[in-house]
Every structure is written in C-alpha cells, then in structure tokens.
Design a protein around this motif. Structure first.
Motif, PDB file in Angstrom:
ATOM      1  N   ALA A  57     -23.151  -9.962  -1.924  1.00  0.00           N
ATOM      2  CA  ALA A  57     -23.737  -9.817  -3.133  1.00  0.00           C
ATOM      3  C   ALA A  57     -24.940  -8.871  -3.181  1.00  0.00           C
ATOM      4  CB  ALA A  57     -24.246 -11.088  -3.779  1.00  0.00           C
ATOM      5  N   ALA A  58     -25.439  -8.661  -1.875  1.00  0.00           N
ATOM      6  CA  ALA A  58     -26.741  -7.720  -2.130  1.00  0.00           C
ATOM      7  C   ALA A  58     -26.357  -6.431  -2.169  1.00  0.00           C
ATOM      8  CB  ALA A  58     -27.596  -7.927  -0.525  1.00  0.00           C
ATOM      9  N   LEU A  59     -25.106  -5.977  -1.619  1.00  0.00           N
ATOM     10  CA  LEU A  59     -24.772  -4.513  -1.701  1.00  0.00           C
ATOM     11  C   LEU A  59     -24.184  -4.216  -3.180  1.00  0.00           C
ATOM     12  CD1 LEU A  59     -23.875  -2.038  -0.440  1.00  0.00           C
ATOM     13  CD2 LEU A  59     -21.724  -2.888   0.331  1.00  0.00           C
ATOM     14  N   ARG A  60     -23.549  -5.281  -3.771  1.00  0.00           N
ATOM     15  CA  ARG A  60     -23.201  -5.238  -5.202  1.00  0.00           C
ATOM     16  C   ARG A  60     -24.699  -4.794  -5.983  1.00  0.00           C
ATOM     17  NH1 ARG A  60     -19.423  -9.201  -3.671  1.00  0.00           N
ATOM     18  NH2 ARG A  60     -20.907 -10.922  -4.658  1.00  0.00           N
ATOM     19  N   ARG A  61     -25.655  -5.653  -5.824  1.00  0.00           N
ATOM     20  CA  ARG A  61     -26.901  -5.406  -6.381  1.00  0.00           C
ATOM     21  C   ARG A  61     -27.584  -4.248  -6.330  1.00  0.00           C
ATOM     22  NH1 ARG A  61     -27.240 -11.177  -5.376  1.00  0.00           N
ATOM     23  NH2 ARG A  61     -28.182 -10.762  -3.318  1.00  0.00           N
ATOM     24  N   LYS A  62     -27.362  -3.641  -4.737  1.00  0.00           N
ATOM     25  CA  LYS A  62     -28.001  -2.415  -4.487  1.00  0.00           C
ATOM     26  C   LYS A  62     -27.243  -1.315  -5.092  1.00  0.00           C
ATOM     27  CE  LYS A  62     -29.438   0.558  -0.793  1.00  0.00           C
ATOM     28  NZ  LYS A  62     -30.835   0.755  -0.697  1.00  0.00           N
ATOM     29  N   GLN A  63     -25.890  -1.305  -5.372  1.00  0.00           N
ATOM     30  CA  GLN A  63     -25.066  -0.313  -6.064  1.00  0.00           C
ATOM     31  C   GLN A  63     -25.353  -0.299  -7.379  1.00  0.00           C
ATOM     32  OE1 GLN A  63     -21.095  -0.945  -4.705  1.00  0.00           O
ATOM     33  NE2 GLN A  63     -21.391   0.056  -2.839  1.00  0.00           N
TER      34      GLN A  63
END
Length: 170
Positions: A141-147
């Motif tokens: 989920a962290a990668l989605r939030r960063k994107q």
C-alpha cells in the motif's frame, strides 16, 4: 547497504496522559498526541537509517477514540516501506482501559521521513523486508500512496502510476 526487517527499528512509546496535556473535555490534546507520534516515528526512522531523519510529511492521521486524562497511551511505529532517501512509517495508537486492562485502538498515522547528511541533503536508506502479513500489506500500500502523492504534486503522470492503475483493472 543491507536491507532490514521492520522489527529491527520498531519503536514503542508508552506514557500517561497528564492534566496539562488535556483539553476542556479532559481528553488528550490532538497536538500533544501528534508530537508523541512524530517523536516515536523519528526514532524509528533513525534506527532504520542510522542517519538524521527529518519529517517530510504527515500523510494521514485518524483519531478514532478520545484518550482521557490518566489513560495509558501507547504509540507503536514501524517502517512500512523505504524508498530512495525516504521512508514511510506507520504508527498505531492504543489506549489501555484503566479498569479491565483491555487494549483499545485509538487511532493511526502515516508519516514520511527523509534521511539527510550533515549538510541536510537526502541520502540513500536501507530497503525494508516485510515479514508478517500486515507488514506485507502495508508495504504494498505504501507504493500506491507514494504514487498518488507524486501525482498530486505534479511529479508523476497518472499513466505512469502502475500500482494505482492495477487497482482499477479487471
């Protein structure tokens, strides 16, 4: 740079709510809780990177339960994902019921820190290796939030956000 596990830098801060930290309803001031969360997350960031880390953003905060005067409140912070020079840290806030001892969820927060050198310039950070199912879910989920954050800042085109696009494809 050797990758690390979230448990290696996890930080737990437990404290009691004192009278000078409460609002007129005798609950912990939100700002006081934010300061506790920031300190706990900063320690986690420093443990993970072994560098000075600065708060880059407070991505999300949710207070789900008031924390009354005299309550024992705990903030537990773990690195959810490390990027080039930044790392996302998730804090879980709990309160101990004074009479039963039950642990009650009182909120959560997501912070981003950046590791810097003595001149204040960003430096690389070690990767994180999630172990538990919760850590793996938070890592993804962290990668989605960063994107999403990069899109909103105009630093990434929506078409390049592969993780976000994958959410909406059949």
């Amino acid at each position: 740079m050797k990758a690390k596990f979230p448990k290696e830098s996890a930080t737990i801060h437990t404290d009691m709510v004192l009278p000078g930290e409460t609002n007129p309803l005798n609950n912990l001031f939100g700002g006081e809780l934010l300061a506790r969360i920031d300190r706990c997350c900063a320690i986690t960031a420093r443990r993970h990177t072994r560098r000075v880390c600065v708060t880059a953003s407070v991505n999300h905060v949710a207070f789900s339960k008031p924390i009354p005067l005299g309550a024992v409140v705990t903030v537990q912070a773990k690195v959810s994902r490390a990027f080039n020079s930044s790392l996302e840290i998730i804090a879980d806030i709990t309160v101990e019921d004074r009479e039963t001892g039950d642990i009650i969820n009182a909120g959560s927060a997501i912070y981003t820190f950046v590791a810097v050198n003595d001149m204040g310039h960003p430096v690389p950070v070690p990767e994180i290796i999630p172990e538990t199912e919760e850590e793996k879910s938070r890592f993804d989920a962290a990668l989605r939030r960063k994107q999403l954050s990069l899109i909103l800042a105009g630093r990434l085109k929506p078409a390049q956000a592969t993780e976000l696009k994958a959410l909406f494809q059949d």
